[in-house]
Write a protein that holds these residues in place. Structure first.
Motif, short mmCIF file in Angstrom:
data_model
loop_
_atom_site.label_atom_id
_atom_site.label_comp_id
_atom_site.label_asym_id
_atom_site.label_seq_id
_atom_site.Cartn_x
_atom_site.Cartn_y
_atom_site.Cartn_z
N UNK A 72 1.47 1.91 -15.20
CA UNK A 72 1.63 2.68 -13.96
C UNK A 72 0.37 2.63 -13.11
N UNK A 73 -0.80 2.66 -13.74
CA UNK A 73 -2.05 2.57 -12.99
C UNK A 73 -2.18 1.21 -12.31
N UNK A 74 -1.79 0.16 -12.99
CA UNK A 74 -1.84 -1.17 -12.39
C UNK A 74 -0.90 -1.26 -11.18
N UNK A 75 0.28 -0.68 -11.31
CA UNK A 75 1.24 -0.68 -10.20
C UNK A 75 0.70 0.10 -9.01
N UNK A 76 0.13 1.28 -9.29
CA UNK A 76 -0.42 2.09 -8.20
C UNK A 76 -1.59 1.38 -7.53
N UNK A 77 -2.43 0.70 -8.31
CA UNK A 77 -3.57 0.00 -7.74
C UNK A 77 -3.08 -1.14 -6.84
N UNK A 78 -2.05 -1.86 -7.26
CA UNK A 78 -1.51 -2.94 -6.44
C UNK A 78 -0.93 -2.40 -5.13
N UNK A 79 -0.19 -1.30 -5.22
CA UNK A 79 0.38 -0.70 -4.01
C UNK A 79 -0.72 -0.21 -3.07
N UNK A 80 -1.75 0.40 -3.63
CA UNK A 80 -2.86 0.88 -2.80
C UNK A 80 -3.55 -0.28 -2.10
N UNK A 81 -3.75 -1.38 -2.82
CA UNK A 81 -4.40 -2.54 -2.21
C UNK A 81 -3.54 -3.12 -1.09
N UNK A 82 -2.22 -3.16 -1.28
CA UNK A 82 -1.33 -3.65 -0.23
C UNK A 82 -1.38 -2.75 1.01
N UNK A 83 -1.37 -1.44 0.80
CA UNK A 83 -1.44 -0.51 1.93
C UNK A 83 -2.77 -0.66 2.66
N UNK A 84 -3.84 -0.84 1.91
CA UNK A 84 -5.15 -1.00 2.53
C UNK A 84 -5.21 -2.28 3.35
N UNK A 85 -4.65 -3.36 2.84
CA UNK A 85 -4.61 -4.62 3.59
C UNK A 85 -3.78 -4.49 4.87
N UNK A 86 -2.64 -3.78 4.77
CA UNK A 86 -1.81 -3.56 5.95
C UNK A 86 -2.56 -2.74 7.00
N UNK A 87 -3.29 -1.73 6.54
CA UNK A 87 -4.04 -0.89 7.46
C UNK A 87 -5.16 -1.68 8.14
N UNK A 88 -5.83 -2.53 7.39
CA UNK A 88 -6.88 -3.37 7.98
C UNK A 88 -6.29 -4.30 9.03
N UNK A 89 -5.14 -4.89 8.72
CA UNK A 89 -4.50 -5.79 9.68
C UNK A 89 -4.09 -5.03 10.94
N UNK A 90 -3.59 -3.83 10.76
CA UNK A 90 -3.18 -3.02 11.91
C UNK A 90 -4.38 -2.65 12.77
N UNK A 91 -5.46 -2.26 12.14
CA UNK A 91 -6.66 -1.88 12.90
C UNK A 91 -7.24 -3.10 13.62
N UNK A 92 -7.23 -4.24 12.96
CA UNK A 92 -7.74 -5.46 13.60
C UNK A 92 -6.88 -5.81 14.81
N UNK A 93 -5.58 -5.66 14.70
CA UNK A 93 -4.68 -5.93 15.83
C UNK A 93 -4.96 -4.97 16.98
N UNK A 94 -5.14 -3.69 16.65
CA UNK A 94 -5.44 -2.69 17.69
C UNK A 94 -6.77 -2.99 18.38
N UNK A 95 -7.75 -3.40 17.61
CA UNK A 95 -9.06 -3.70 18.19
C UNK A 95 -8.97 -4.90 19.12
N UNK A 96 -8.24 -5.92 18.70
CA UNK A 96 -8.12 -7.10 19.58
C UNK A 96 -7.34 -6.75 20.85
#
Length: 148
Positions: A72-96
């Motif tokens: 379960x911890x591995x699954x949660x860590x993977x989901x957290x990393x995916x959400x963090x990557x999506x958030x970074x992509x969204x912020x980068x898009x907003x900045x551009x």
């Protein structure tokens, strides 16, 4: 009444009976002792077996729970990393997108400055809007730095 022979036989029979009852009493005591000791051994072995089986189940259950928790911890860590990557992509898009707006405002400001005459000064409004856009851009950059 009683003859001497009967008198002699009676005590020997009585002593034989008392000896027999004494043997029977000793035999009965041994039987009870053997019976209770065997029951005690059965009960003790049952309790010991129960304790050993319970300990076995406890270790098995704890190892199973540990493996489930790790999965379960591995699954949660993977989901957290995916959400963090999506958030970074969204912020980068907003900045551009904001950078593109800032660039267009700069061009508009330069055009307005060039075309403005000495009587009217509309460039202050553009400067104000440009300052607001730069402020938002700085905030987004700070948020991106926090995420990194």
């Amino acid at each position: 009444m009683s003859t001497p022979i009967e008198a002699n036989v009676a005590p020997s029979i009585a002593s034989a009976r008392s000896a027999k009852t004494a043997k029977t009493a000793k035999s009965t005591k041994k039987s009870y002792l053997l019976f209770f000791s065997s029951w005690f051994l059965l009960i003790a072995s049952g309790v010991l077996g129960t304790m050993l089986y319970t300990e076995h189940l406890k270790t098995q259950l704890s190892s199973h729970l540990a493996s489930q928790t790790e999965a379960q911890l591995q699954t949660m860590q993977t989901q957290y990393q995916q959400q963090l990557d999506q958030l970074k992509a969204s912020v980068t898009t907003d900045i551009s997108a904001l950078q593109a707006k800032v660039d267009s405002f700069n061009e508009l400001l330069a055009f307005t400055k060039d075309s403005a005459n000495s009587k009217t000064d509309n460039s202050n409004q553009l400067y104000t809007q440009l300052a607001e856009v730069k402020k938002k851009l700085d905030e987004l950059k700070a948020n991106l730095d926090v995420l990194k």
